[in-house]
Design a protein around this motif. Sequence first.
Motif, short mmCIF file in Angstrom:
data_model
loop_
_atom_site.label_atom_id
_atom_site.label_comp_id
_atom_site.label_asym_id
_atom_site.label_seq_id
_atom_site.Cartn_x
_atom_site.Cartn_y
_atom_site.Cartn_z
N GLU A 151 -0.47 1.62 -16.40
CA GLU A 151 -0.64 0.19 -16.57
C GLU A 151 -0.97 -0.18 -18.02
O GLU A 151 -0.52 -1.20 -18.53
CB GLU A 151 -1.80 -0.24 -15.66
CG GLU A 151 -1.85 -1.67 -15.28
CD GLU A 151 -0.64 -2.08 -14.45
OE1 GLU A 151 -0.28 -3.24 -14.57
OE2 GLU A 151 -0.08 -1.23 -13.71
N SER A 155 -1.93 5.57 -12.08
CA SER A 155 -1.28 4.26 -12.13
C SER A 155 -2.02 3.36 -13.10
O SER A 155 -1.40 2.59 -13.85
CB SER A 155 -1.27 3.60 -10.75
OG SER A 155 -0.58 4.42 -9.84
N ARG A 180 5.57 9.30 -6.75
CA ARG A 180 4.91 7.99 -6.76
C ARG A 180 4.78 7.44 -8.18
O ARG A 180 4.97 6.25 -8.41
CB ARG A 180 3.50 8.10 -6.15
CG ARG A 180 3.48 8.53 -4.71
CD ARG A 180 4.09 7.47 -3.81
NE ARG A 180 4.18 7.97 -2.45
CZ ARG A 180 3.37 7.58 -1.46
NH1 ARG A 180 2.46 6.66 -1.67
NH2 ARG A 180 3.51 8.11 -0.25
N ARG A 208 9.14 0.66 -11.79
CA ARG A 208 8.72 -0.71 -11.48
C ARG A 208 8.30 -1.47 -12.74
O ARG A 208 8.47 -2.67 -12.83
CB ARG A 208 7.51 -0.65 -10.55
CG ARG A 208 7.71 -1.30 -9.23
CD ARG A 208 6.38 -1.31 -8.53
NE ARG A 208 6.29 -0.14 -7.65
CZ ARG A 208 6.65 -0.18 -6.38
NH1 ARG A 208 7.06 -1.31 -5.85
NH2 ARG A 208 6.57 0.88 -5.63
N GLN A 209 7.74 -0.71 -13.71
CA GLN A 209 7.33 -1.34 -14.97
C GLN A 209 8.50 -1.56 -15.91
O GLN A 209 8.33 -1.98 -17.05
CB GLN A 209 6.34 -0.42 -15.71
CG GLN A 209 5.00 -0.25 -15.04
CD GLN A 209 4.08 0.57 -15.95
OE1 GLN A 209 4.52 1.25 -16.87
NE2 GLN A 209 2.79 0.50 -15.69
N ASP A 269 8.07 6.21 -9.49
CA ASP A 269 8.34 4.92 -8.88
C ASP A 269 7.61 3.81 -9.63
O ASP A 269 8.18 2.77 -9.97
CB ASP A 269 7.88 4.98 -7.42
CG ASP A 269 8.44 3.82 -6.62
OD1 ASP A 269 9.58 3.41 -6.91
OD2 ASP A 269 7.73 3.33 -5.73
N GLU A 270 6.34 4.05 -9.91
CA GLU A 270 5.51 3.09 -10.62
C GLU A 270 6.09 2.80 -12.02
O GLU A 270 6.14 1.65 -12.46
CB GLU A 270 4.09 3.70 -10.75
CG GLU A 270 3.01 2.76 -11.19
CD GLU A 270 2.82 1.60 -10.22
OE1 GLU A 270 2.86 1.85 -9.00
OE2 GLU A 270 2.66 0.47 -10.70
#
Length: 725
Positions: free
Chosen positions: A219, A215, A242, A249-250, A245-246
């Motif tokens: 980022e 993650s 996961r 989200r971005q 999903d991350e």
Amino acid sequence: MPAIAQVEPLTSTRALRGPFDYRLPEELQRQVGVGSMLLVPFGRREVLGVVVALSESSDIAEEKLLAPLRALALGMPAELVTLAEWIAAEYCSTVARALTLMLAPGTARGAGPLIRLVAGLTTAGRSLADGEPNENQPRLTERQLALLRTLLDGPAVASGLPGGAAALRRLADRGLVELERRAVPRRPTHLPVGVQSAQAPRLTGEQQAVVDELSGVLEQRTSARRLLHGITGSGKTEIYLRLTDETLRQGRGAIVLVPEIALTPQIVGRFIQRFGDTVAVLHSRLSMGERHDEWRRLRAGEARVCVGPRSAVFAPIEKLGLIIVDEEHDASYKHEGDPRYDAREVAQARVQSAGALLLLGSATPRAESYHSLPRMRLARRVDGRPLPRVEVLDMRGANHGLHPRTIAALADVRRAQGKAIVLLNRRGWANFLSCRACGQVWGCPHCDVALVLHRGEGQVACHHCGHREFVPERCECGSAALARHGTGTERVEHDLKAALADDRFEVFRLDADSAGTATPSGGVGALLRDFQAVRSGVLVGTQMVAKGHDFADVQLGVVLDADATLRFPDFRAEERTFALIAQLAGRVGRGGEGHVLIQTIAPRARAITHAADHDSDGFLDGELERRRELRYPPFSHLIRIVVSATAARSARIAAATVHQRLHAPDVTVLGPAPLFRLRGRERQVLVLKVSDRPAAVRLVDKAISTVSRQRSSAGVNFSVDVDPQ
Ligand code: ADP
Ligand code: ZN
Ligand code: ZN
């Protein structure tokens, strides 16, 4: 406004390379960009082309700048054009062929959206259907009222409604219904569409550590690569979910590559469960129309995650944040047609330009990935169970077939009403037939290989070109005594049925023959579901049985003739053998005791001893040492050139001429050497070991173009495989 489009026509002719300039008519100048598809006049034909660049002016004489005929609605993102240019250079192919890989499925065959008459309620229709009282309410029959009510949930395709288009037209005439022809998506019906579930398990400590680190990488939004080296059953898929999903989200999209969907339906199901309609699935068992529409959903940004096999690496996703390659060791990621691209490398090129993360996952990674990528380990199974105990059975001097220990272990499984998987990487009944009197071996008339006996069909078959004929009754010498050599899956299935099967213990077979009729609902999928559903039984098959299935209750795994793959004349033979055994062991003992038996005549082979110890680090470290000594990948690149012709002499001369043109400081050339005849063509092979791959590809491309233009090369074919599998 740029008035000139540089267009690459999508022809497969190697000699013809664009781009060509076309003047854009005024009305197209605004719509057309890099990646747009145009139908352009080309010679006397009209061909499909892709815009690779735009410019204000052209050096070509004005009268030759033909106006394009027509623009197609569905272009590709400009980023994919750049990727196509990279592929052409990297794999010694053409831009046109590379672009063809990236078209919406079915474009070349004119596939388009499915247009249907769709009915929806007008305001008047809605208030009527809602049952709101109305003074001058038109009088409707019960049926008409019912029809209006079904539309309360939203517009629907007219032909699917009771009464069909005719009934709706009568309502439209009275201003209650609107009818419109428009595109309706063909969603694949056999996939669990849209059943979203938020139920994600609590991560284990190991999983959490990996997710946290990755993650952090996401980022930063810069390109990065990682290897997830996690044993079978360590929960890699949950990590993929996961991270996806991350990424969503971005506000970025993701591509998830899987080896073969028919063999690994679970992972697709889990993505759809977690993300619903945000996931598009692109795989060859969907109809052309379904794939076309899934592609459009991605192109339109309605779907942001694409799950699919190798070709899904070209999914038209803009703002890409993540590419996952599951089971990264799988050979299916390499494409066997021109361009012979490797989806793992294409993925790397894509993440580099997109500033995305590439995650390769496997329990048995390739030496290349293990060597060159930062790695993360998952050393434990999620359920805390140990990997199964592995026992090596020495078959030297033994008869072919099953070792007494194997028979006893299978009998134990039957007694306990459990399940077993038996792997033998050779299909058919017997490897080959020979005449007991004169020794003749039955070979393929088109290829210099032996024909394999398929007893069920009473035929012998060539596993290279597909040639089949009936089993000969007698040899040309007159003898009727035929010997059968070696054993295939068909024979093992037969023997196990004879020895063990009854109504409480079933025998299944999974290989390319039994899966031949595979469809999404039948074939491989059905076979695996049947084996899953049965209480007790054994599944016999080729490497297909070792792919990522997650069976809860298999307690015995058996590998027959484990060294068969070791004898392949390929520097990856050991890596493949290790992976095959480790992957089979991975199917065993999930949710209970497990045990694996390996039958081999090479019990000391590195691949086998390390697989028995579940020691993939030890195996890979040794493998890398060996490769360094022999200067094999990852310490070099290989380029394989196959020269073929119907006459052996033409192939030999052409290969020798190419050889003369390959002299360069850092290039080692092996061959030319004869390769077995295939589909009636005599073949010669050259293998180059090089360090600077792009430079070597240019050298090869030049040598071949020159030689192929020579008169002596008439009818000679050249095929180039960069880093062959
Ligand atoms: P791998 O791909 O590493 O072989 P899977 O992703 O198939 O392993 O996981 C094996 C099983 O464990 C699956 O049934 C999965 O649903 C389950 N699983 C994964 N992570 C967890 C977790 N944190 N808690 C409980 N079960 C999990
Ligand atoms: Zn004979
Ligand atoms: Zn053949």
